[in-house]
Design a protein around this motif. Structure first.
Motif, PDB file in Angstrom:
ATOM      1  N   THR A  65       1.261  10.599  -8.433  1.00  0.00           N
ATOM      2  CA  THR A  65       1.353   9.224  -7.946  1.00  0.00           C
ATOM      3  C   THR A  65       1.116   8.227  -9.067  1.00  0.00           C
ATOM      4  OG1 THR A  65       0.593   9.893  -5.749  1.00  0.00           O
ATOM      5  CG2 THR A  65       0.393   7.560  -6.306  1.00  0.00           C
ATOM      6  N   LEU A  66       2.023   7.298  -9.211  1.00  0.00           N
ATOM      7  CA  LEU A  66       1.876   6.249 -10.220  1.00  0.00           C
ATOM      8  C   LEU A  66       0.787   5.257  -9.820  1.00  0.00           C
ATOM      9  CD1 LEU A  66       5.623   5.393 -10.954  1.00  0.00           C
ATOM     10  CD2 LEU A  66       4.068   6.687 -12.419  1.00  0.00           C
ATOM     11  N   ASN A  67       0.237   4.581 -10.825  1.00  0.00           N
ATOM     12  CA  ASN A  67      -0.750   3.524 -10.587  1.00  0.00           C
ATOM     13  C   ASN A  67       0.012   2.247 -10.218  1.00  0.00           C
ATOM     14  OD1 ASN A  67      -2.834   1.687 -10.593  1.00  0.00           O
ATOM     15  ND2 ASN A  67      -3.689   2.329 -12.551  1.00  0.00           N
ATOM     16  N   ILE A  68       0.502   2.213  -8.979  1.00  0.00           N
ATOM     17  CA  ILE A  68       1.384   1.121  -8.568  1.00  0.00           C
ATOM     18  C   ILE A  68       0.694  -0.248  -8.606  1.00  0.00           C
ATOM     19  CG2 ILE A  68       2.857   0.251  -6.706  1.00  0.00           C
ATOM     20  CD1 ILE A  68       3.290   3.163  -5.865  1.00  0.00           C
ATOM     21  N   PRO A 121      -4.076  -4.651 -16.149  1.00  0.00           N
ATOM     22  CA  PRO A 121      -5.273  -3.879 -15.794  1.00  0.00           C
ATOM     23  C   PRO A 121      -5.465  -2.614 -16.629  1.00  0.00           C
ATOM     24  CG  PRO A 121      -4.044  -4.500 -13.817  1.00  0.00           C
ATOM     25  CD  PRO A 121      -3.168  -4.812 -15.001  1.00  0.00           C
ATOM     26  N   GLN A 122      -6.721  -2.117 -16.627  1.00  0.00           N
ATOM     27  CA  GLN A 122      -7.028  -0.832 -17.241  1.00  0.00           C
ATOM     28  C   GLN A 122      -6.416   0.301 -16.424  1.00  0.00           C
ATOM     29  OE1 GLN A 122      -9.404  -3.277 -16.805  1.00  0.00           O
ATOM     30  NE2 GLN A 122     -11.023  -3.117 -18.338  1.00  0.00           N
ATOM     31  N   GLY A 123      -6.339   1.476 -17.044  1.00  0.00           N
ATOM     32  CA  GLY A 123      -5.857   2.655 -16.338  1.00  0.00           C
ATOM     33  C   GLY A 123      -4.350   2.788 -16.306  1.00  0.00           C
ATOM     34  N   LEU A 124      -3.658   2.013 -17.131  1.00  0.00           N
ATOM     35  CA  LEU A 124      -2.200   2.077 -17.178  1.00  0.00           C
ATOM     36  C   LEU A 124      -1.727   1.940 -18.618  1.00  0.00           C
ATOM     37  CD1 LEU A 124       0.513   2.132 -15.583  1.00  0.00           C
ATOM     38  CD2 LEU A 124       0.434  -0.377 -15.630  1.00  0.00           C
ATOM     39  N   GLY A 125      -0.760   2.750 -18.960  1.00  0.00           N
ATOM     40  CA  GLY A 125      -0.107   2.672 -20.263  1.00  0.00           C
ATOM     41  C   GLY A 125       1.222   3.387 -20.156  1.00  0.00           C
ATOM     42  N   GLY A 126       1.697   3.871 -21.277  1.00  0.00           N
ATOM     43  CA  GLY A 126       2.953   4.594 -21.213  1.00  0.00           C
ATOM     44  C   GLY A 126       3.548   4.818 -22.582  1.00  0.00           C
ATOM     45  N   PHE A 127       4.788   5.255 -22.575  1.00  0.00           N
ATOM     46  CA  PHE A 127       5.519   5.367 -23.834  1.00  0.00           C
ATOM     47  C   PHE A 127       6.999   5.119 -23.579  1.00  0.00           C
ATOM     48  CE2 PHE A 127       5.013   9.709 -22.203  1.00  0.00           C
ATOM     49  CZ  PHE A 127       6.253  10.307 -22.350  1.00  0.00           C
ATOM     50  N   GLY A 167       0.750  -1.247   0.000  1.00  0.00           N
ATOM     51  CA  GLY A 167       0.000   0.000   0.000  1.00  0.00           C
ATOM     52  C   GLY A 167       0.780   1.298   0.000  1.00  0.00           C
ATOM     53  N   CYS A 168       2.103   1.266   0.103  1.00  0.00           N
ATOM     54  CA  CYS A 168       2.867   2.514   0.206  1.00  0.00           C
ATOM     55  C   CYS A 168       3.148   3.116  -1.168  1.00  0.00           C
ATOM     56  CB  CYS A 168       4.169   2.275   0.958  1.00  0.00           C
ATOM     57  SG  CYS A 168       5.298   1.147   0.114  1.00  0.00           S
ATOM     58  N   ASN A 169       3.663   4.336  -1.144  1.00  0.00           N
ATOM     59  CA  ASN A 169       4.031   5.018  -2.382  1.00  0.00           C
ATOM     60  C   ASN A 169       5.521   4.820  -2.653  1.00  0.00           C
ATOM     61  OD1 ASN A 169       3.713   6.639  -4.649  1.00  0.00           O
ATOM     62  ND2 ASN A 169       2.506   8.171  -3.541  1.00  0.00           N
ATOM     63  N   VAL A 170       5.981   5.308  -3.786  1.00  0.00           N
ATOM     64  CA  VAL A 170       7.417   5.261  -4.093  1.00  0.00           C
ATOM     65  C   VAL A 170       7.951   6.687  -4.189  1.00  0.00           C
ATOM     66  CG1 VAL A 170       7.398   3.037  -5.250  1.00  0.00           C
ATOM     67  CG2 VAL A 170       6.917   5.096  -6.573  1.00  0.00           C
ATOM     68  N   ASN A 213      13.842   5.463 -19.722  1.00  0.00           N
ATOM     69  CA  ASN A 213      13.100   6.058 -20.833  1.00  0.00           C
ATOM     70  C   ASN A 213      11.753   5.384 -21.058  1.00  0.00           C
ATOM     71  OD1 ASN A 213      15.886   6.879 -21.062  1.00  0.00           O
ATOM     72  ND2 ASN A 213      15.396   7.646 -23.094  1.00  0.00           N
ATOM     73  N   VAL A 214      11.362   4.519 -20.134  1.00  0.00           N
ATOM     74  CA  VAL A 214      10.018   3.939 -20.121  1.00  0.00           C
ATOM     75  C   VAL A 214       9.178   4.792 -19.180  1.00  0.00           C
ATOM     76  CG1 VAL A 214       8.610   1.944 -19.545  1.00  0.00           C
ATOM     77  CG2 VAL A 214      10.871   1.619 -20.585  1.00  0.00           C
ATOM     78  N   ILE A 215       8.174   5.458 -19.739  1.00  0.00           N
ATOM     79  CA  ILE A 215       7.355   6.401 -18.977  1.00  0.00           C
ATOM     80  C   ILE A 215       5.970   5.800 -18.760  1.00  0.00           C
ATOM     81  CG2 ILE A 215       6.485   8.766 -18.891  1.00  0.00           C
ATOM     82  CD1 ILE A 215       9.588   8.499 -19.180  1.00  0.00           C
ATOM     83  N   PHE A 216       5.505   5.798 -17.512  1.00  0.00           N
ATOM     84  CA  PHE A 216       4.163   5.310 -17.223  1.00  0.00           C
ATOM     85  C   PHE A 216       3.158   6.456 -17.250  1.00  0.00           C
ATOM     86  CE2 PHE A 216       6.490   1.772 -15.057  1.00  0.00           C
ATOM     87  CZ  PHE A 216       5.984   0.752 -15.846  1.00  0.00           C
TER      88      PHE A 216
END
Length: 381
Positions: free
Chosen positions: A249-252, A204-210, A31-34, A67-70
């Motif tokens: 906050t990222l979708n951890i 899961p939905q709600g996550l992608g990136g470039f 449950g924590c953040n990064v 260089n992988v961006i969420f």
């Protein structure tokens, strides 16, 4: 009633084994953040996120995990790249098979002095790179295009087009929403690749990136700025990657689910996944070709395509067929314009749209048999 899911182009179902467990375990037990906590669980999660970036690098034949961006998805990624890169007076090229995730940002930019040109594709959705050459201007800054159509499944020749772009100093941005996790697409074929995680990546939905090369990343302004957990003494946005583009906050939970999905894809192998999906598609195309009054939109064979097939019914309303398939047979599809009106104009299915079937790794030959038998019964009524 039997239930058959044939809408994997919208979102894959079911997800890869272990995905839901990873999401639940994080929410229930971590449950924590990064970048915001100086304690062991936060450091451990940060390492897992880095490991996931490395897995995505392996997927795209890249060696720079920073260089992988969420982002929340491919649409966000494309907006961030296009709107952060293009300035008034510059020109951008796209194709006539694009999703609105490309076309709407380009339209907005055109209202702000960034014109765009559309390379026309053939009626089967394929593209001749010569069409790109015709519309390059001295002001052309970038070319943004889909890897494969979400309407008819046709794969576009991104490798050839990248070589063309390099000759003219144009940056190539690829929308890989339909192909990431299914088709090989190395970073040697692009300057940036936008992806989503809830389709072929089985997450899961709600996550992608470039994924982006340094030269292009340096040219893009960050559209979203704020807390990154780094360089907090500065009021300016960090310029280092991935922080430059990952404020907030990222979708951890979803990232950890993605990690399990990438494990599964790696074990199974993308070639095996693609081969299975194309075997199903071949079976479906063969069966549909024997039915009267049903037109296969786009390519009618398995060459140069993914497992997305659109149909147009000559004597019945496509939406009616979709409704009957759902209510009477438990078959889930998608009918309409699929957020890609320009593609439908290219395919000559505008404004009525099509009935789309998109098969995934967890569909079976039995599913295809059932779908074909159901369509046959409906059109015989």
């Amino acid at each position: 009633m039997k239930k058959i899911y044939a809408d994997n182009s919208a979102t894959s179902f079911p997800k890869a084994p272990g995905v839901s467990g990873a999401v639940k375990d994080f929410i229930d037990h971590v449950g924590c953040n990064v970048n915001r906590g100086g304690y062991a669980p936060a450091f451990d999660v940060a390492l897992e996120i880095l490991a996931t970036r490395k897995q995505l690098c392996a997927l795209f034949g890249f060696n720079q995990p920073r260089n992988v961006i969420f982002t929340p998805g491919a649409t966000y990624s494309l907006n961030m790249i296009l709107k952060g890169l293009l300035k008034e007076g510059e020109h951008v090229i796209t194709t006539s098979m694009e999703h609105n995730a490309v076309m709407r940002p380009l339209h907005e930019l055109s209202q702000k002095g960034v014109p765009y040109s559309v390379a026309p594709c053939r009626p089967d959705g394929s593209l001749d790179p010569e069409e790109i050459k015709k519309i390059i201007t001295p002001r052309t800054k970038a070319l943004v295009m889909t890897h494969a159509s979400n309407v008819c499944g046709t794969v576009l020749p991104v490798s050839d087009i990248y070589e063309l772009c390099k000759k003219h100093g144009i940056k190539l941005i690829i929308d890989a929403a339909q192909t990431a996790g299914i088709l090989d697409l190395p970073m040697s074929c692009a300057d940036a690749i936008a992806f989503t995680c809830h389709k072929g990546l089985l997450a899961p939905q709600g996550l992608g990136g470039f994924v982006i090369k340094n030269e292009l990343a340096e040219k893009i302004e960050a559209l979203i700025t704020g807390g990154t957990g780094s360089q907090s003494h500065e009021i300016i946005q960090p310029g280092v990657l991935p922080d430059k583009f990952e404020s907030g906050t990222l979708n951890i939970p979803a990232i950890l689910g993605l990690q399990k999905a990438l494990d599964y894809i790696s074990r199974t192998g993308m070639p095996a996944i693609f081969a299975h999906e194309m075997k199903l598609t071949e079976h479906f195309l063969e069966g549909i070709s024997k039915l009267n009054g049903v037109r296969i939109v786009g390519k009618n064979d398995t060459q140069g395509r993914i497992a997305v097939v659109s149909l147009d019914f000559a004597h019945r309303d496509n939406a009616e067929i979709a409704s009957v398939l759902d209510r009477a047979y438990g078959i889930m599809t998608r009918c309409g314009l699929h957020c890609a009106p320009l593609a439908h104009k290219t395919l000559h299915t505008y404004p009525q749209g099509t009935l789309r079937f998109s098969f995934g790794h967890f569909n079976t030959p039995g599913d295809i048999d059932y779908i074909l038998a159901s369509i046959k019964e409906i059109i015989a009524e």
